[in-house]
Design a protein around this motif. Structure first.
Motif, PDB file in Angstrom:
ATOM      1  N   GLU A 128       5.419  -6.874  12.391  1.00 54.58           N
ATOM      2  CA  GLU A 128       5.253  -8.252  12.854  1.00 54.58           C
ATOM      3  C   GLU A 128       4.258  -9.004  11.969  1.00 54.58           C
ATOM      4  O   GLU A 128       4.474 -10.175  11.631  1.00 54.58           O
ATOM      5  CB  GLU A 128       4.767  -8.250  14.301  1.00 54.58           C
ATOM      6  N   PHE A 129       3.190  -8.335  11.568  1.00 52.01           N
ATOM      7  CA  PHE A 129       2.181  -8.964  10.720  1.00 52.01           C
ATOM      8  C   PHE A 129       2.765  -9.334   9.360  1.00 52.01           C
ATOM      9  O   PHE A 129       2.544 -10.442   8.848  1.00 52.01           O
ATOM     10  CB  PHE A 129       0.994  -8.020  10.553  1.00 52.01           C
ATOM     11  N   ILE A 130       3.528  -8.431   8.780  1.00 50.51           N
ATOM     12  CA  ILE A 130       4.147  -8.698   7.483  1.00 50.51           C
ATOM     13  C   ILE A 130       5.137  -9.853   7.594  1.00 50.51           C
ATOM     14  O   ILE A 130       5.214 -10.712   6.714  1.00 50.51           O
ATOM     15  CB  ILE A 130       4.826  -7.428   6.934  1.00 50.51           C
ATOM     16  N   SER A 131       5.885  -9.898   8.681  1.00 49.45           N
ATOM     17  CA  SER A 131       6.817 -10.995   8.912  1.00 49.45           C
ATOM     18  C   SER A 131       6.074 -12.328   8.996  1.00 49.45           C
ATOM     19  O   SER A 131       6.525 -13.345   8.439  1.00 49.45           O
ATOM     20  CB  SER A 131       7.609 -10.752  10.202  1.00 49.45           C
ATOM     21  N   GLU A 132       4.930 -12.334   9.658  1.00 49.25           N
ATOM     22  CA  GLU A 132       4.128 -13.556   9.760  1.00 49.25           C
ATOM     23  C   GLU A 132       3.603 -13.978   8.391  1.00 49.25           C
ATOM     24  O   GLU A 132       3.583 -15.172   8.059  1.00 49.25           O
ATOM     25  CB  GLU A 132       2.958 -13.327  10.720  1.00 49.25           C
ATOM     26  N   LEU A 133       3.189 -13.008   7.582  1.00 53.87           N
ATOM     27  CA  LEU A 133       2.709 -13.319   6.239  1.00 53.87           C
ATOM     28  C   LEU A 133       3.803 -13.969   5.397  1.00 53.87           C
ATOM     29  O   LEU A 133       3.572 -14.978   4.715  1.00 53.87           O
ATOM     30  CB  LEU A 133       2.212 -12.044   5.547  1.00 53.87           C
TER      31      LEU A 133
END
Length: 261
Positions: A128-133
């Motif tokens: 999820e964090f990578i997707s947000e980045l």
């Protein structure tokens, strides 16, 4: 299918800019298909002088299928495509890129995973964090925001800027493009090489864009450059239906269109 009066007016418009605002089920795809057919049948343009842009391959395929059905044909030379496919075609001619230069999603994810693994970051879900980045990186590129003026919502701003720069270095080192880079490089190419821009302007006499409410500033700038000098730019959209705000789409661009032209 019989066109109503408003649809007929849109289809019969010939030269210069045209904005069509239409809600769901109002025949947007039909109007673009019929207008494309009219331009060819009435001799305003040859098929290969027409560019029809939309946001997904499925939508581009459906547009082409509708057009072929209207013409009762098996094939055509109208340029149906997504923003990314159109821009990449332009870059291929200029820089001899191939599909190998487009970064695959799994490789893109792994690069980012490697980048953030070397930083002391606090997040609950890596995916999820990578997707947000990536959403934020796309927003920065698509909105043409200076990195130094962007403030991240997914992590501390100084960390985001480091991540952004490291990601760009990896892409450049491996001569890879993500979808947003296709737009950035295309805009840079047209800005620096007016001779190349002139060739594409001559090729695309009429430009039609579907789902225009989902366009971002960078895409709009490129389309406007391509449409010069005749400005035969026909756009269709619904300002209540924008779905790509996370990557910089701005429905207000469509509403600003009458002022721009």
């Amino acid at each position: 299918m019989q066109l109503n009066e408003a649809q007929q007016a849109a289809v019969r418009h010939v030269d210069g800019p045209m904005l069509v605002i239409a809600g769901p089920g109002s025949g947007k795809t039909l109007v673009i298909s019929e207008r494309t057919r009219m331009l060819v049948d009435d001799g305003f343009a040859s098929e290969d002088q027409i560019l029809v842009i939309t946001f997904t391959r499925a939508a581009a395929s459906e547009m082409k299928r509708r057009y072929l059905a209207l013409r009762k044909a098996q094939s055509c030379r109208v340029n149906f495509g997504t923003f990314h496919s159109v821009f990449f075609t332009i870059l291929k001619h200029a820089y001899r890129y191939t599909s190998d230069n487009i970064i695959r999603e799994d490789v893109k994810y792994q690069y980012m995973k490697n980048i953030i693994s070397h930083m002391q970051l606090d997040y609950e879900d890596e995916k999820e964090f990578i997707s947000e980045l990536f959403s934020e990186i796309s927003l920065v590129k698509g909105s043409r925001i200076e990195l130094g003026n962007y403030y991240s919502i997914s992590c501390p701003t100084d960390v985001f800027r480091r991540i952004y720069r490291e990601y760009e270095k990896v892409l450049q080192r491996n001569r890879l493009l993500d979808f947003d880079d296709m737009m950035l490089q295309c805009h840079r190419l047209f800005s620096e090489r007016k001779d190349i821009l002139a060739l594409w302007q001559k090729k695309f006499k009429y430009i039609l864009v579907d789902e225009f409410q989902d366009i971002n500033p960078l895409q709009y700038d490129i389309v406007r450059m391509l449409a010069l000098p005749e400005n035969n730019l026909f756009i269709v959209g619904d300002d209540d239906q924008s779905i790509y705000a996370f990557r910089g789409s701005k429905p207000e661009i469509m509403l600003q269109f009458p002022n721009d032209y």
